[in-house]
Scaffold this motif. Structure first.
Motif, PDB file in Angstrom:
ATOM      1  N   VAL A 131       0.837  -1.198   0.000  1.00 48.85           N
ATOM      2  CA  VAL A 131       0.000   0.000   0.000  1.00 48.85           C
ATOM      3  C   VAL A 131       0.872   1.248   0.000  1.00 48.85           C
ATOM      4  O   VAL A 131       1.888   1.301   0.692  1.00 48.85           O
ATOM      5  CB  VAL A 131      -0.919  -0.033   1.236  1.00 48.85           C
ATOM      6  N   MET A 132       0.443   2.249  -0.795  1.00 50.12           N
ATOM      7  CA  MET A 132       1.211   3.500  -0.883  1.00 50.12           C
ATOM      8  C   MET A 132       0.236   4.666  -0.900  1.00 50.12           C
ATOM      9  O   MET A 132      -0.814   4.587  -1.519  1.00 50.12           O
ATOM     10  CB  MET A 132       2.002   3.456  -2.206  1.00 50.12           C
ATOM     11  N   ARG A 133       0.601   5.738  -0.176  1.00 54.61           N
ATOM     12  CA  ARG A 133      -0.275   6.920  -0.185  1.00 54.61           C
ATOM     13  C   ARG A 133       0.072   7.815  -1.362  1.00 54.61           C
ATOM     14  O   ARG A 133       1.255   8.027  -1.657  1.00 54.61           O
ATOM     15  CB  ARG A 133      -0.081   7.718   1.102  1.00 54.61           C
ATOM     16  N   VAL A 134      -0.939   8.356  -2.027  1.00 58.49           N
ATOM     17  CA  VAL A 134      -0.704   9.352  -3.084  1.00 58.49           C
ATOM     18  C   VAL A 134      -1.636  10.533  -2.839  1.00 58.49           C
ATOM     19  O   VAL A 134      -2.627  10.415  -2.119  1.00 58.49           O
ATOM     20  CB  VAL A 134      -0.958   8.782  -4.507  1.00 58.49           C
ATOM     21  N   LYS A 135      -1.295  11.650  -3.464  1.00 59.27           N
ATOM     22  CA  LYS A 135      -2.165  12.827  -3.368  1.00 59.27           C
ATOM     23  C   LYS A 135      -2.265  13.450  -4.752  1.00 59.27           C
ATOM     24  O   LYS A 135      -1.288  13.972  -5.275  1.00 59.27           O
ATOM     25  CB  LYS A 135      -1.586  13.821  -2.362  1.00 59.27           C
ATOM     26  N   VAL A 136      -3.437  13.360  -5.355  1.00 57.30           N
ATOM     27  CA  VAL A 136      -3.631  13.864  -6.725  1.00 57.30           C
ATOM     28  C   VAL A 136      -4.814  14.815  -6.732  1.00 57.30           C
ATOM     29  O   VAL A 136      -5.962  14.400  -6.622  1.00 57.30           O
ATOM     30  CB  VAL A 136      -3.884  12.701  -7.713  1.00 57.30           C
ATOM     31  N   GLU A 137      -4.516  16.105  -6.819  1.00 57.29           N
ATOM     32  CA  GLU A 137      -5.606  17.087  -6.875  1.00 57.29           C
ATOM     33  C   GLU A 137      -5.732  17.706  -8.254  1.00 57.29           C
ATOM     34  O   GLU A 137      -6.784  18.219  -8.617  1.00 57.29           O
ATOM     35  CB  GLU A 137      -5.388  18.170  -5.814  1.00 57.29           C
ATOM     36  N   ILE A 153      -0.948  -0.735  -4.376  1.00 56.39           N
ATOM     37  CA  ILE A 153      -2.342  -0.371  -4.073  1.00 56.39           C
ATOM     38  C   ILE A 153      -2.318   1.035  -3.486  1.00 56.39           C
ATOM     39  O   ILE A 153      -1.641   1.263  -2.475  1.00 56.39           O
ATOM     40  CB  ILE A 153      -2.981  -1.396  -3.122  1.00 56.39           C
ATOM     41  N   LEU A 154      -3.005   1.960  -4.145  1.00 55.12           N
ATOM     42  CA  LEU A 154      -2.837   3.374  -3.821  1.00 55.12           C
ATOM     43  C   LEU A 154      -3.967   3.903  -2.944  1.00 55.12           C
ATOM     44  O   LEU A 154      -5.142   3.781  -3.304  1.00 55.12           O
ATOM     45  CB  LEU A 154      -2.782   4.189  -5.120  1.00 55.12           C
ATOM     46  N   LEU A 155      -3.596   4.486  -1.811  1.00 53.41           N
ATOM     47  CA  LEU A 155      -4.582   5.171  -0.955  1.00 53.41           C
ATOM     48  C   LEU A 155      -4.726   6.582  -1.500  1.00 53.41           C
ATOM     49  O   LEU A 155      -3.771   7.356  -1.467  1.00 53.41           O
ATOM     50  CB  LEU A 155      -4.107   5.204   0.497  1.00 53.41           C
ATOM     51  N   PHE A 156      -5.920   6.909  -1.988  1.00 54.70           N
ATOM     52  CA  PHE A 156      -6.072   8.116  -2.791  1.00 54.70           C
ATOM     53  C   PHE A 156      -6.461   9.373  -2.020  1.00 54.70           C
ATOM     54  O   PHE A 156      -6.493  10.454  -2.572  1.00 54.70           O
ATOM     55  CB  PHE A 156      -7.097   7.847  -3.909  1.00 54.70           C
ATOM     56  N   ASN A 157      -6.820   9.244  -0.743  1.00 52.55           N
ATOM     57  CA  ASN A 157      -7.268  10.431  -0.003  1.00 52.55           C
ATOM     58  C   ASN A 157      -6.461  10.627   1.273  1.00 52.55           C
ATOM     59  O   ASN A 157      -5.785   9.728   1.738  1.00 52.55           O
ATOM     60  CB  ASN A 157      -8.742  10.301   0.443  1.00 52.55           C
ATOM     61  N   ASP A 158      -6.616  11.831   1.834  1.00 49.38           N
ATOM     62  CA  ASP A 158      -6.139  12.065   3.198  1.00 49.38           C
ATOM     63  C   ASP A 158      -7.031  11.253   4.130  1.00 49.38           C
ATOM     64  O   ASP A 158      -8.145  10.900   3.759  1.00 49.38           O
ATOM     65  CB  ASP A 158      -6.267  13.556   3.541  1.00 49.38           C
ATOM     66  N   PRO A 159      -6.532  10.971   5.354  1.00 48.12           N
ATOM     67  CA  PRO A 159      -7.423  10.273   6.293  1.00 48.12           C
ATOM     68  C   PRO A 159      -8.659  11.127   6.552  1.00 48.12           C
ATOM     69  O   PRO A 159      -8.616  12.343   6.464  1.00 48.12           O
ATOM     70  CB  PRO A 159      -6.575  10.122   7.558  1.00 48.12           C
ATOM     71  N   LYS A 160      -9.736  10.448   6.849  1.00 44.98           N
ATOM     72  CA  LYS A 160     -11.012  11.151   7.064  1.00 44.98           C
ATOM     73  C   LYS A 160     -11.080  11.607   8.513  1.00 44.98           C
ATOM     74  O   LYS A 160     -10.867  10.805   9.433  1.00 44.98           O
ATOM     75  CB  LYS A 160     -12.130  10.157   6.743  1.00 44.98           C
ATOM     76  N   ALA A 218      -4.318  -1.231  -7.875  1.00 44.63           N
ATOM     77  CA  ALA A 218      -5.686  -0.852  -7.512  1.00 44.63           C
ATOM     78  C   ALA A 218      -5.650   0.467  -6.757  1.00 44.63           C
ATOM     79  O   ALA A 218      -4.576   0.908  -6.325  1.00 44.63           O
ATOM     80  CB  ALA A 218      -6.320  -1.926  -6.624  1.00 44.63           C
ATOM     81  N   THR A 219      -6.817   1.097  -6.599  1.00 40.21           N
ATOM     82  CA  THR A 219      -6.903   2.303  -5.770  1.00 40.21           C
ATOM     83  C   THR A 219      -7.941   2.101  -4.674  1.00 40.21           C
ATOM     84  O   THR A 219      -8.899   1.344  -4.836  1.00 40.21           O
ATOM     85  CB  THR A 219      -7.306   3.555  -6.589  1.00 40.21           C
ATOM     86  N   VAL A 220      -7.707   2.793  -3.555  1.00 40.02           N
ATOM     87  CA  VAL A 220      -8.658   2.779  -2.437  1.00 40.02           C
ATOM     88  C   VAL A 220      -8.983   4.226  -2.091  1.00 40.02           C
ATOM     89  O   VAL A 220      -8.081   5.027  -1.850  1.00 40.02           O
ATOM     90  CB  VAL A 220      -8.059   2.077  -1.199  1.00 40.02           C
ATOM     91  N   ASP A 221     -10.275   4.575  -2.077  1.00 41.77           N
ATOM     92  CA  ASP A 221     -10.725   5.895  -1.624  1.00 41.77           C
ATOM     93  C   ASP A 221     -11.377   5.744  -0.256  1.00 41.77           C
ATOM     94  O   ASP A 221     -11.935   4.691   0.048  1.00 41.77           O
ATOM     95  CB  ASP A 221     -11.793   6.468  -2.566  1.00 41.77           C
TER      96      ASP A 221
END
Ligand SMILES: [Zn+2]
Length: 542
Positions: A131-137, A153-160, A218-221
């Motif tokens: 798993v890897m964090r990304v930030k794409v705005e 596997i990309l974590l697509f958001n900041d933590p909620k 894959a991506t995870v939102d």
């Protein structure tokens, strides 16, 4: 100015206080019969049960939505409506999913709650990766990840952020709130929502193409709702030939945040995703369901009711919008059961493709009422139709003159509290009179305000009298709207029965009225406006 109020008062006294009502007759005997049928012999919950528990999620392009089309058509026919049929339009690729299992496999093993975004590819069995964090705005943000995301596997958001809820989780309109809704707000500077949609569409397209090319796994939102709720829409694309990206899931925020904390804490996190999803390319058409109660002396004129039958796939689309569909169908059943012989033809429509951009109602309005010239600009042609600049002039079809009224229901399971007039002041005395027999059921607010994000807008935009009712919100936004909780349990029987009665009454009133509903002027192409005085902020900036 002391004399003026006296003058006004004197003037008011010369007008009978209920002049408007006296001019707008309401058949109270018929209202009694509609209430009796709708409140003592209701079938609205049976209809809702069938649409949700029996048929299930009704994503546009899915076999379940076609099943819902066929079932609703047959139901209309069984109740004795005329001309029950489907009208097709080109939508795009179908998509369906049957299972989704996501779990953490390192640093420890644990199930995670997630669901796939619509039109994102399945995994063809379990896939596993770090798993890897990304930030794409913006599109530019993608560059930094070139060559770095393959097999990840990309974590697509900041933590909620887990905020305390500020608003109640379940709400009905108070008298005070309804009163406020009745007050008109001077419009703010217009926001070009098309530009916003265009930017979002471009970014998603770029992301899909980039991730597919870079072979991300894959991506995870993170879901937008808190408390284990998964709210989702679409990921890939239903347009044939467009990139659908890589498998994409939306995760409950508590589970998503757990992954983020572990990654940020320097632990190597691995996730396994197994999504069984399928694109359906056999049929690119989708369908609206239509049926009628034929009119008599004015049968060439039409009064319409509509709601969208399609839903998202996270649950069974109960409040969005089996509720509205069941109410529109129940109004049809009530009026047929009473054997009404309306002057105008009453037509019932169950739209589809609403969630992807009003495809069904747009196609219907274009086919029957008004169209626009095909754009000649090649840049515009590349865009999805809903995001193109409107073209002029409006090309009106003969049926445009025949539509007396359109009423829509699409704000959840809440009962009807009144109606939005879409800035058409001429309908105020009419709607006020039509609602009067239902004040005791909580429906008595008429507001000149407009409301959007549903199918009546397609009618309003081409100068047709299209309206959406004001409904109690209940737990629509906090809990059910596009979420895994949008199930039959969140439907409110009493509310749906009340809404069916009001809907049936409005259709009857509109079908029997001497004249069609008054219209606003036809929309015109906006000429460049006069220069506006600069705001102080604007002056500073220039
Ligand atoms: Zn909806």
């Amino acid at each position: 100015m002391p004399r003026q109020p006296i003058l006004v008062l004197a003037l008011l006294l010369t007008i009978p206080p209920f002049a408007a009502r006296a001019e707008e007759p309401v058949d109270l005997a018929m209202m009694t019969r509609i209430r009796d049928e709708g409140l003592h012999h209701s079938q609205v919950m049976d209809t809702a049960f069938h649409l949700t528990d029996v048929i299930g999620p009704r994503l546009t392009g899915s076999p379940q939505l076609k099943e819902a089309n066929d079932w609703t058509r047959q139901r209309f026919a069984d109740w004795g409506l005329a001309n029950a049929h489907l009208e097709g339009y080109r939508f795009g690729r179908g998509w369906t999913f049957s299972s989704c299992q996501v779990r953490m496999v390192a640093p420890r093993v644990a199930p995670l709650y997630a669901l796939p975004k619509a039109w994102s590819p399945g995994t063809n069995g379990p896939i596993r990766g770090p798993v890897m964090r990304v930030k794409v705005e913006t599109e530019k943000d993608l560059e930094q990840y070139r060559g770095k995301v393959a097999g990840k596997i990309l974590l697509f958001n900041d933590p909620k952020e887990m905020k305390e809820p500020e608003d109640p989780e379940f709400e009905r309109y108070s008298a005070e709130k309804l009163d406020k809704l009745g007050q008109f707000d001077v419009p703010k500077e217009p926001v070009d929502s098309r530009q916003f949609g265009l930017a979002r569409w471009r970014l998603r397209k770029a992301i899909n193409e980039f991730l597919e090319k870079e072979k991300a796994l894959a991506t995870v939102d993170a879901s937008g709702n808190l408390n284990g709720i998964v709210r989702l829409t679409s990921g890939g694309s239903w347009v044939p030939g467009e990139s659908v990206g890589v498998p994409a899931v939306v995760m409950a925020p508590e589970h998503y945040n757990e992954l983020v904390r572990l990654v940020d804490g320097g632990f190597p996190v691995e996730v396994e995703i197994d999504v069984a999803a399928q694109f359906l390319d056999g049929e690119l058409q989708a369908y609206d369901t239509l049926a009628e109660i034929p009119g008599t002396d004015k049968k060439g004129e039409i009064v319409m009711a509509g709601a969208h039958l399609d839903s998202w796939h996270a649950a069974t689309g109960a409040t969005d919008n089996a509720a509205g569909s069941a109410v529109v169908m129940e109004a049809a059943r009530i009026l047929t059961a009473l054997g009404v012989k309306p002057r105008r033809t009453i037509r019932f429509a169950l739209w589809t493709g609403e969630e992807q951009g009003y495809y069904g109602s747009l196609a219907y309005v274009r086919q029957h009422f008004a169209s626009r010239p095909e754009t000649q600009d090649p840049k515009q042609k590349e865009l999805p139709e809903r995001l193109r600049e409107p073209t002029w002039p409006l090309l009106l079809k003969p049926e445009h003159a025949k539509l007396a009224a359109y009423f829509n229901l699409d704000n959840g399971s809440g009962k009807i509290r009144g109606i939005y007039m879409e800035e058409n002041a001429a309908v105020q005395p009419i709607f006020t009179a039509w609602l009067a027999p239902f004040a005791d059921l909580g429906a008595n607010t008429v507001t000149l305000r407009t409301t959007g994000s549903t199918d009546h807008v397609q009618f309003d935009r081409v100068g047709l009298p299209g309206f959406q009712f004001i409904q109690d919100e209940l737990d629509y936004i906090p809990r059910t709207h596009h979420t895994n909780l949008d199930t039959y349990d969140h439907l409110k029987r009493d509310d749906l029965m009340q809404a069916s009665v009001v809907m049936a009454a409005f259709l009857y009133d509109a079908a029997m009225r001497a004249e069609p509903l008054p219209r606003k002027p036809l929309p015109q192409e906006r000429k460049p406006s006069l220069p506006q005085p600069l705001s102080p902020k604007g002056r500073e900036g220039s």
